[in-house]
Scaffold this motif. Structure first.
Motif, PDB file in Angstrom:
ATOM      1  N   LEU A  33       0.469  19.300   9.082  1.00 43.14           N
ATOM      2  CA  LEU A  33      -0.164  19.585   9.575  1.00 43.14           C
ATOM      3  C   LEU A  33      -0.846  17.700   8.830  1.00 43.14           C
ATOM      4  O   LEU A  33      -1.149  17.022   8.484  1.00 43.14           O
ATOM      5  N   LEU A  34      -0.508  18.106   7.309  1.00 43.70           N
ATOM      6  CA  LEU A  34      -0.548  17.647   6.085  1.00 43.70           C
ATOM      7  C   LEU A  34      -0.661  15.838   6.743  1.00 43.70           C
ATOM      8  O   LEU A  34      -0.684  14.781   6.409  1.00 43.70           O
ATOM      9  N   ALA A  35       0.815  16.014   6.711  1.00 48.10           N
ATOM     10  CA  ALA A  35       2.050  14.417   7.264  1.00 48.10           C
ATOM     11  C   ALA A  35       1.119  13.934   8.542  1.00 48.10           C
ATOM     12  O   ALA A  35       1.126  12.657   8.130  1.00 48.10           O
ATOM     13  N   GLY A  36       0.898  14.950   9.055  1.00 55.83           N
ATOM     14  CA  GLY A  36       0.356  14.617  10.765  1.00 55.83           C
ATOM     15  C   GLY A  36      -0.760  13.448  10.020  1.00 55.83           C
ATOM     16  O   GLY A  36      -0.985  12.051  10.495  1.00 55.83           O
ATOM     17  N   ARG A  37      -1.423  13.918   9.214  1.00 58.67           N
ATOM     18  CA  ARG A  37      -2.974  13.093   9.007  1.00 58.67           C
ATOM     19  C   ARG A  37      -2.653  11.511   7.557  1.00 58.67           C
ATOM     20  O   ARG A  37      -2.948  11.336   8.004  1.00 58.67           O
ATOM     21  N   LEU A  45       0.863  -0.962   0.550  1.00 58.15           N
ATOM     22  CA  LEU A  45       0.377  -0.049   0.071  1.00 58.15           C
ATOM     23  C   LEU A  45       1.022   1.065  -0.005  1.00 58.15           C
ATOM     24  O   LEU A  45       2.328   1.310   0.445  1.00 58.15           O
ATOM     25  N   PRO A  46       0.375   2.179  -0.186  1.00 57.84           N
ATOM     26  CA  PRO A  46       1.147   3.476  -0.694  1.00 57.84           C
ATOM     27  C   PRO A  46       1.128   4.227   1.231  1.00 57.84           C
ATOM     28  O   PRO A  46       0.345   4.439   2.357  1.00 57.84           O
ATOM     29  N   GLY A  47       2.139   4.584   1.153  1.00 55.94           N
ATOM     30  CA  GLY A  47       2.709   5.115   2.447  1.00 55.94           C
ATOM     31  C   GLY A  47       2.745   7.026   2.221  1.00 55.94           C
ATOM     32  O   GLY A  47       1.906   7.650   1.759  1.00 55.94           O
ATOM     33  N   PRO A  48       2.894   7.444   3.407  1.00 56.99           N
ATOM     34  CA  PRO A  48       2.787   8.936   4.015  1.00 56.99           C
ATOM     35  C   PRO A  48       2.899   9.762   2.624  1.00 56.99           C
ATOM     36  O   PRO A  48       2.583  10.881   1.846  1.00 56.99           O
ATOM     37  N   ILE A  49       3.992   9.467   2.097  1.00 55.70           N
ATOM     38  CA  ILE A  49       4.953  10.424   1.228  1.00 55.70           C
ATOM     39  C   ILE A  49       4.568  10.180  -0.208  1.00 55.70           C
ATOM     40  O   ILE A  49       3.506  11.390  -0.967  1.00 55.70           O
ATOM     41  N   THR A  50       4.351   8.651   0.247  1.00 57.54           N
ATOM     42  CA  THR A  50       3.515   8.183  -1.732  1.00 57.54           C
ATOM     43  C   THR A  50       1.964   8.987  -1.792  1.00 57.54           C
ATOM     44  O   THR A  50       1.915   9.722  -2.955  1.00 57.54           O
ATOM     45  N   SER A  51       1.425   8.864  -0.683  1.00 60.73           N
ATOM     46  CA  SER A  51      -0.200   9.896  -0.677  1.00 60.73           C
ATOM     47  C   SER A  51      -0.477  11.188  -1.140  1.00 60.73           C
ATOM     48  O   SER A  51      -1.078  11.816  -1.181  1.00 60.73           O
ATOM     49  N   GLN A  52       0.729  11.972  -0.593  1.00 61.00           N
ATOM     50  CA  GLN A  52       1.002  13.183   0.044  1.00 61.00           C
ATOM     51  C   GLN A  52       1.190  13.832  -1.660  1.00 61.00           C
ATOM     52  O   GLN A  52       0.691  14.771  -1.438  1.00 61.00           O
ATOM     53  N   VAL A  53       2.441  13.083  -2.586  1.00 63.87           N
ATOM     54  CA  VAL A  53       2.751  13.739  -3.601  1.00 63.87           C
ATOM     55  C   VAL A  53       1.773  13.473  -4.617  1.00 63.87           C
ATOM     56  O   VAL A  53       1.256  13.888  -5.323  1.00 63.87           O
ATOM     57  N   GLU A  67      -1.600  13.842  -3.899  1.00 63.70           N
ATOM     58  CA  GLU A  67      -2.906  14.326  -4.466  1.00 63.70           C
ATOM     59  C   GLU A  67      -2.553  16.505  -4.927  1.00 63.70           C
ATOM     60  O   GLU A  67      -3.066  17.005  -4.601  1.00 63.70           O
ATOM     61  N   VAL A  68      -0.854  16.211  -4.948  1.00 69.74           N
ATOM     62  CA  VAL A  68      -1.011  17.525  -6.322  1.00 69.74           C
ATOM     63  C   VAL A  68      -1.675  17.341  -7.435  1.00 69.74           C
ATOM     64  O   VAL A  68      -2.114  17.941  -7.519  1.00 69.74           O
ATOM     65  N   ILE A  69      -1.805  15.883  -7.881  1.00 68.85           N
ATOM     66  CA  ILE A  69      -3.008  15.856  -8.931  1.00 68.85           C
ATOM     67  C   ILE A  69      -4.211  14.980  -8.594  1.00 68.85           C
ATOM     68  O   ILE A  69      -5.263  15.545  -9.216  1.00 68.85           O
ATOM     69  N   VAL A  70      -3.998  13.699  -7.398  1.00 72.97           N
ATOM     70  CA  VAL A  70      -5.219  13.400  -7.744  1.00 72.97           C
ATOM     71  C   VAL A  70      -6.342  13.839  -7.004  1.00 72.97           C
ATOM     72  O   VAL A  70      -6.112  14.545  -5.940  1.00 72.97           O
ATOM     73  N   ALA A  71      -7.527  13.709  -7.017  1.00 73.08           N
ATOM     74  CA  ALA A  71      -8.407  13.636  -6.199  1.00 73.08           C
ATOM     75  C   ALA A  71      -7.714  13.734  -4.574  1.00 73.08           C
ATOM     76  O   ALA A  71      -7.825  12.561  -3.751  1.00 73.08           O
ATOM     77  N   PRO A  72      -8.072  14.984  -3.736  1.00 70.80           N
ATOM     78  CA  PRO A  72      -7.668  14.739  -2.288  1.00 70.80           C
ATOM     79  C   PRO A  72      -8.721  14.024  -1.047  1.00 70.80           C
ATOM     80  O   PRO A  72     -10.200  14.069  -1.784  1.00 70.80           O
ATOM     81  N   LYS A  73      -7.875  13.085  -0.694  1.00 72.70           N
ATOM     82  CA  LYS A  73      -8.850  12.640   0.123  1.00 72.70           C
ATOM     83  C   LYS A  73      -9.706  13.550   1.724  1.00 72.70           C
ATOM     84  O   LYS A  73     -11.047  13.215   1.655  1.00 72.70           O
ATOM     85  N   SER A  74      -9.071  15.142   1.731  1.00 74.71           N
ATOM     86  CA  SER A  74     -10.013  16.157   2.332  1.00 74.71           C
ATOM     87  C   SER A  74      -9.217  17.063   1.710  1.00 74.71           C
ATOM     88  O   SER A  74      -8.421  17.599   2.163  1.00 74.71           O
ATOM     89  N   GLY A  75     -10.151  17.754   0.718  1.00 69.91           N
ATOM     90  CA  GLY A  75     -10.184  18.774   0.650  1.00 69.91           C
ATOM     91  C   GLY A  75      -9.987  20.046   1.140  1.00 69.91           C
ATOM     92  O   GLY A  75      -9.551  20.871   1.884  1.00 69.91           O
TER      93      GLY A  75
END
Length: 436
Positions: free
Chosen positions: A132-136, A26-34, A36-44
């Motif tokens: 804060l985003l990385a914490g999520r 599964l993608p980790g926190p760095i992958t998920s954060q990167v 969201e630069v393009i894909v629809a974010p989990k929490s706008g």
């Protein structure tokens, strides 16, 4: 140097969690954060809250430009997704990318167009928003790790110990069920947007950063992040899934009656006569009950809102009460989780306040006492649940008294600190009357 050290430690922690997540495919926190630069974010909403934190270092004119740019970028993303036929709500919100682009844009401007103290201040603002985003994101990864590495859960111990408090999750669960969809939706909004509420309080605390060109030494974001950093470690020691999972049908697509002890929540509390034991559960549901971090974060919001205007104090009180109702009413937590969550937060807040002002005897005693009470709660839940259930008249008041003693110690000690910090008023010089 302190900010640089914190950045290196945070990066190392993120890399470690990224590696751990990749082991499970599964993608980790760095992958998920990167992504969201393009894909629809989990929490706008969270991304815009992070942008708001970053903007505390900007002037009023720069803030207007930043907000306009974020909205414009989101509009472009929305049109592109609509043209290509992408699902606008697949896994998240159709907005929020623009806010992340603005945060990254501020970082680029700081590095390429600013120097000295101005560059450092802008990078601190960017770091605050990204932390804060990385914490999520790290929280999501931690939850995955708890579900994969802790196949056995201790819910029966907490459900038994919860008899000492009168099984509040079952009681509040029936109340929330009786309110119908409206009540559940209102509580869900409060429960799901806790980070946004924290940002509102933090923005009040950081309102003078742009003018003073420096951050206050202590604010809510620090407490929020430390809670999120330490809390999952307790999950690993005391894995619990919650009453709606262990005694009900599950929620959010995880769990199920095939894993539950029985289908009891919220109608019928579990019986006392059977001794608790560990039980297996699926490898999807997070073990994120002990302590209740939603209670911990809501308590932190309450504490930090006490110095704000009346409307902020009322909002902090409302958010705490509504969060407690949601955690219990949705079956996500037992009552004993909430007691531990309050003690957990007050102890962390005391430690951070002591670190800010310098450690002294009173600070060391307060933090040591908080840690001792928190450890005693965990030990009692694990090894004395039957005694707690059979003697609620004794252990119920003791639990509340233990929590109240930590709160009282915090209020008393911090009040003394604040009294010492206020300089004594100097007497006005007396004017002698000279007769001539």
């Amino acid at each position: 140097m302190l900010w640089a050290t914190a950045a290196v430690v945070a990066l190392g922690f993120l890399i470690a969690l990224e590696i751990a997540a990749r082991r499970y495919g599964l993608p980790g926190p760095i992958t998920s954060q990167v992504q969201e630069v393009i894909v629809a974010p989990k929490s706008g909403f969270l991304l815009y809250a992070c942008m708001a934190l970053t903007m505390v270092v900007l002037t009023r004119r720069q803030r207007f430009i930043a907000v306009g740019a974020a909205i414009g970028i989101d509009a472009v993303f929305l049109v592109v997704r609509w043209v290509v036929g992408a699902d606008l709500t697949d896994g998240g919100h159709p907005f929020g990318n623009g806010a992340l682009w603005v945060i990254l844009g501020v970082a680029v401007i700081a590095i390429t167009r600013r120097t000295g103290q101005e560059r450092a201040l802008l990078l601190k603002g960017v770091g605050l928003g990204l932390l804060l985003l990385a914490g999520r994101k790290t929280g999501d990864t931690w939850l995955l790790i708890t579900s994969k590495t802790r196949p056995m859960v201790l819910d029966q111990y907490l459900a038994t110990a919860d008899h000492a408090l009168g099984n509040p999750s079952w009681l509040v669960g029936r109340i929330v069920t009786a309110t119908g969809p409206a009540g559940a939706l209102a509580l869900e909004a409060v429960y799901g947007q806790l980070a946004v509420a924290a940002v509102v309080v933090a923005l009040y605390q950081l309102r003078n950063v742009a003018a003073e060109r420096r951050f206050p030494r202590h604010h809510l974001v620090r407490t929020f992040l430390v809670i999120g950093l330490l809390g999952p470690g307790i999950y690993m020691i005391f894995p619990v899934v919650g009453p709606i999972f262990a005694y009900g049908p599950g929620a959010s697509g995880t769990g199920g009656l095939q894993w539950a002890v029985a289908n009891l929540w919220p109608d019928l509390p579990p019986p006392i006569g059977v001794a608790p034991h560990e039980m297996p559960y699926d490898e999807i549901t997070p073990r994120n009950c002990m302590p209740s971090l939603h209670t911990a974060w809501a308590t932190a919001i309450f504490i930090h809102s006490r110095r704000g205007p009346r409307v902020l104090r009322y909002a902090g009180t409302f958010w705490l009460i509504a969060t407690l109702a949601a955690t219990l009413g949705f079956g996500y937590h037992y009552g004993v989780d909430l007691v531990a969550g309050v003690v957990f937060t007050v102890t962390i807040e005391a430690a951070l306040r002591s670190l800010e002002r310098g450690w002294d005897r009173s600070g060391i005693q307060l933090v040591t006492y908080g840690v001792a009470v928190f450890a005693a709660l965990l030990v009692s839940y694990r090894y004395l649940p039957m005694e707690m259930a059979e003697r609620p008249w004794l252990f119920g008041p003791l639990l509340i008294l233990a929590m109240a003693s930590v709160i009282y110690g915090y209020v008393r000690t911090t009040s003394q600190w604040e009294t010492k910090a206020v300089p004594a008023r100097q007497p006005e010089p007396e004017h002698e009357l000279v007769s001539g």
